[in-house]
Each structure stands twice: as structure tokens, then as C-alpha cells.
Motif scaffolding. Sequence first.
Motif, PDB file in Angstrom:
ATOM      1  N   HIS A 171       0.891  -1.169  -0.029  1.00  0.00           N
ATOM      2  CA  HIS A 171      -0.080  -0.040  -0.025  1.00  0.00           C
ATOM      3  C   HIS A 171       0.983   1.300   0.010  1.00  0.00           C
ATOM      4  CE1 HIS A 171      -3.034   3.118   1.434  1.00  0.00           C
ATOM      5  NE2 HIS A 171      -3.906   2.224   1.123  1.00  0.00           N
ATOM      6  N   PRO A 172       0.521   2.285  -0.958  1.00  0.00           N
ATOM      7  CA  PRO A 172       1.481   3.155  -0.935  1.00  0.00           C
ATOM      8  C   PRO A 172       1.655   4.354   0.323  1.00  0.00           C
ATOM      9  CG  PRO A 172      -0.392   3.656  -2.448  1.00  0.00           C
ATOM     10  CD  PRO A 172      -0.467   2.412  -1.765  1.00  0.00           C
ATOM     11  N   LYS A 173       0.485   4.241   1.151  1.00  0.00           N
ATOM     12  CA  LYS A 173       0.573   5.194   2.072  1.00  0.00           C
ATOM     13  C   LYS A 173       0.866   4.367   3.502  1.00  0.00           C
ATOM     14  CE  LYS A 173      -2.330   8.413   4.760  1.00  0.00           C
ATOM     15  NZ  LYS A 173      -3.614   9.135   4.943  1.00  0.00           N
ATOM     16  N   TYR A 174       0.166   3.278   3.863  1.00  0.00           N
ATOM     17  CA  TYR A 174       0.305   2.455   4.924  1.00  0.00           C
ATOM     18  C   TYR A 174       1.414   1.533   4.957  1.00  0.00           C
ATOM     19  CZ  TYR A 174      -4.130   4.724   5.838  1.00  0.00           C
ATOM     20  OH  TYR A 174      -5.008   5.912   5.801  1.00  0.00           O
ATOM     21  N   LYS A 175       2.013   1.276   3.774  1.00  0.00           N
ATOM     22  CA  LYS A 175       3.094   0.456   3.807  1.00  0.00           C
ATOM     23  C   LYS A 175       2.784  -1.114   3.913  1.00  0.00           C
ATOM     24  CE  LYS A 175       5.749   4.176   2.648  1.00  0.00           C
ATOM     25  NZ  LYS A 175       5.532   4.482   1.256  1.00  0.00           N
ATOM     26  N   LYS A 176       1.486  -1.599   4.234  1.00  0.00           N
ATOM     27  CA  LYS A 176       1.102  -2.827   4.482  1.00  0.00           C
ATOM     28  C   LYS A 176       0.822  -3.439   3.070  1.00  0.00           C
ATOM     29  CE  LYS A 176      -2.645  -5.421   6.849  1.00  0.00           C
ATOM     30  NZ  LYS A 176      -3.849  -5.072   7.754  1.00  0.00           N
ATOM     31  N   TYR A 177       1.261  -4.888   3.070  1.00  0.00           N
ATOM     32  CA  TYR A 177       1.035  -5.692   1.939  1.00  0.00           C
ATOM     33  C   TYR A 177      -0.375  -6.205   1.785  1.00  0.00           C
ATOM     34  CZ  TYR A 177       5.876  -5.868   1.142  1.00  0.00           C
ATOM     35  OH  TYR A 177       7.233  -5.479   1.020  1.00  0.00           O
ATOM     36  N   VAL A 178      -1.025  -5.758   0.708  1.00  0.00           N
ATOM     37  CA  VAL A 178      -2.346  -5.995   0.527  1.00  0.00           C
ATOM     38  C   VAL A 178      -2.584  -7.167  -0.538  1.00  0.00           C
ATOM     39  CG1 VAL A 178      -4.584  -4.979   0.216  1.00  0.00           C
ATOM     40  CG2 VAL A 178      -3.016  -3.794   1.276  1.00  0.00           C
ATOM     41  N   ARG A 179      -3.622  -8.094  -0.453  1.00  0.00           N
ATOM     42  CA  ARG A 179      -3.774  -9.034  -1.680  1.00  0.00           C
ATOM     43  C   ARG A 179      -4.432  -8.472  -2.423  1.00  0.00           C
ATOM     44  NH1 ARG A 179      -5.167 -14.532   1.500  1.00  0.00           N
ATOM     45  NH2 ARG A 179      -3.407 -14.007   3.300  1.00  0.00           N
ATOM     46  N   ARG A 180      -4.380  -8.466  -3.929  1.00  0.00           N
ATOM     47  CA  ARG A 180      -5.178  -7.987  -5.006  1.00  0.00           C
ATOM     48  C   ARG A 180      -5.293  -9.186  -5.894  1.00  0.00           C
ATOM     49  NH1 ARG A 180      -7.253  -3.645  -2.802  1.00  0.00           N
ATOM     50  NH2 ARG A 180      -5.591  -1.893  -2.526  1.00  0.00           N
ATOM     51  N   ARG A 181      -6.346  -9.066  -6.910  1.00  0.00           N
ATOM     52  CA  ARG A 181      -6.338  -9.871  -7.970  1.00  0.00           C
ATOM     53  C   ARG A 181      -6.844  -9.503  -9.155  1.00  0.00           C
ATOM     54  NH1 ARG A 181     -12.109 -12.043  -5.353  1.00  0.00           N
ATOM     55  NH2 ARG A 181     -13.397 -10.359  -6.520  1.00  0.00           N
ATOM     56  N   THR A 182      -6.662  -9.987 -10.215  1.00  0.00           N
ATOM     57  CA  THR A 182      -6.908  -9.638 -11.711  1.00  0.00           C
ATOM     58  C   THR A 182      -7.736 -10.778 -12.071  1.00  0.00           C
ATOM     59  OG1 THR A 182      -4.830  -8.389 -11.950  1.00  0.00           O
ATOM     60  CG2 THR A 182      -6.230  -9.057 -14.083  1.00  0.00           C
ATOM     61  N   VAL A 183      -8.995 -10.522 -12.831  1.00  0.00           N
ATOM     62  CA  VAL A 183      -9.888 -11.475 -13.393  1.00  0.00           C
ATOM     63  C   VAL A 183      -9.647 -11.295 -14.839  1.00  0.00           C
ATOM     64  CG1 VAL A 183     -12.176 -12.253 -13.700  1.00  0.00           C
ATOM     65  CG2 VAL A 183     -11.553 -11.335 -11.472  1.00  0.00           C
ATOM     66  N   CYS A 184      -9.375 -12.502 -15.321  1.00  0.00           N
ATOM     67  CA  CYS A 184      -9.358 -12.699 -16.693  1.00  0.00           C
ATOM     68  C   CYS A 184     -10.410 -13.638 -17.362  1.00  0.00           C
ATOM     69  CB  CYS A 184      -7.782 -13.122 -17.233  1.00  0.00           C
ATOM     70  SG  CYS A 184      -6.607 -11.844 -16.781  1.00  0.00           S
ATOM     71  N   HIS A 185     -10.973 -13.473 -18.603  1.00  0.00           N
ATOM     72  CA  HIS A 185     -11.678 -14.340 -19.217  1.00  0.00           C
ATOM     73  C   HIS A 185     -10.979 -15.110 -20.184  1.00  0.00           C
ATOM     74  CE1 HIS A 185     -14.805 -12.239 -17.160  1.00  0.00           C
ATOM     75  NE2 HIS A 185     -15.738 -13.112 -17.181  1.00  0.00           N
ATOM     76  N   VAL A 186     -10.704 -16.536 -20.222  1.00  0.00           N
ATOM     77  CA  VAL A 186      -9.766 -17.053 -20.914  1.00  0.00           C
ATOM     78  C   VAL A 186     -10.432 -18.278 -21.825  1.00  0.00           C
ATOM     79  CG1 VAL A 186      -7.848 -18.962 -20.865  1.00  0.00           C
ATOM     80  CG2 VAL A 186      -8.200 -17.076 -19.103  1.00  0.00           C
TER      81      VAL A 186
END
Length: 112
Positions: A29-44
Amino acid sequence: MPKRVVSGTVTSDKMSKTRRVEINRVVKHPKYKKYVRRRTVCHVHDENNESGAGDLVEIIESEPLSKLKRWRLVRVLQKSTDVDLAALRAARKASAEAEAMEASHAGEPDKA
């Protein structure tokens, strides 16, 4: 420019020849410097319907195939070992009912 090749997990296989794949990542996280989980959804695009829900797959960027599909399936890296408990219970119940029907008909004399 080379095409991107990434791996992700199939989250939906309800469509024919199309899979929904999630690519998980961890970002700081740019401000809090905590690692955050993100995901990207793709249609395959999965031409042979070879992948299923929970499978780990490798996908590659491609030309637009439809409104949402921009990726193609390269290969299935690992098949899912998850068990569908509802389907397993339904199958057991059906086999138990079939055995009960056979047992009840075994004692009856032939009417012919």
C-alpha cells in the motif's frame, strides 16, 4: 512486444469454451506500507474445455476473441483435488435407493 504468459486459478467453468481465471498478487500500500492482496480477473478461451474449477492454469495474451476474452489457455499446470461434497452425497443417496429397490423386488415372485 512479447505476449505475457501468467498463471492463475480457474474460478468458474460454467461457460462453454470460456473460463474465469483469477491471478492473485500482493502489493504494498502506497501510504500505509502494508502488504495487501489484490487479484486480476481474466476471461480465458479454453477450446477443448480441458480445465475445471480450482485448476492452476497457464494463460497467454491474445487478440480480442469476444467482449471480455483477451487470453488463451496454454496448459493446465495442476488439476484441482477439491471434492464436490453435494455431488458425492447425491451419488451415494442414489446408489442406496437403487440397492433398496433391488432388495424389495428380489423377494417378489414373477407375475409372468
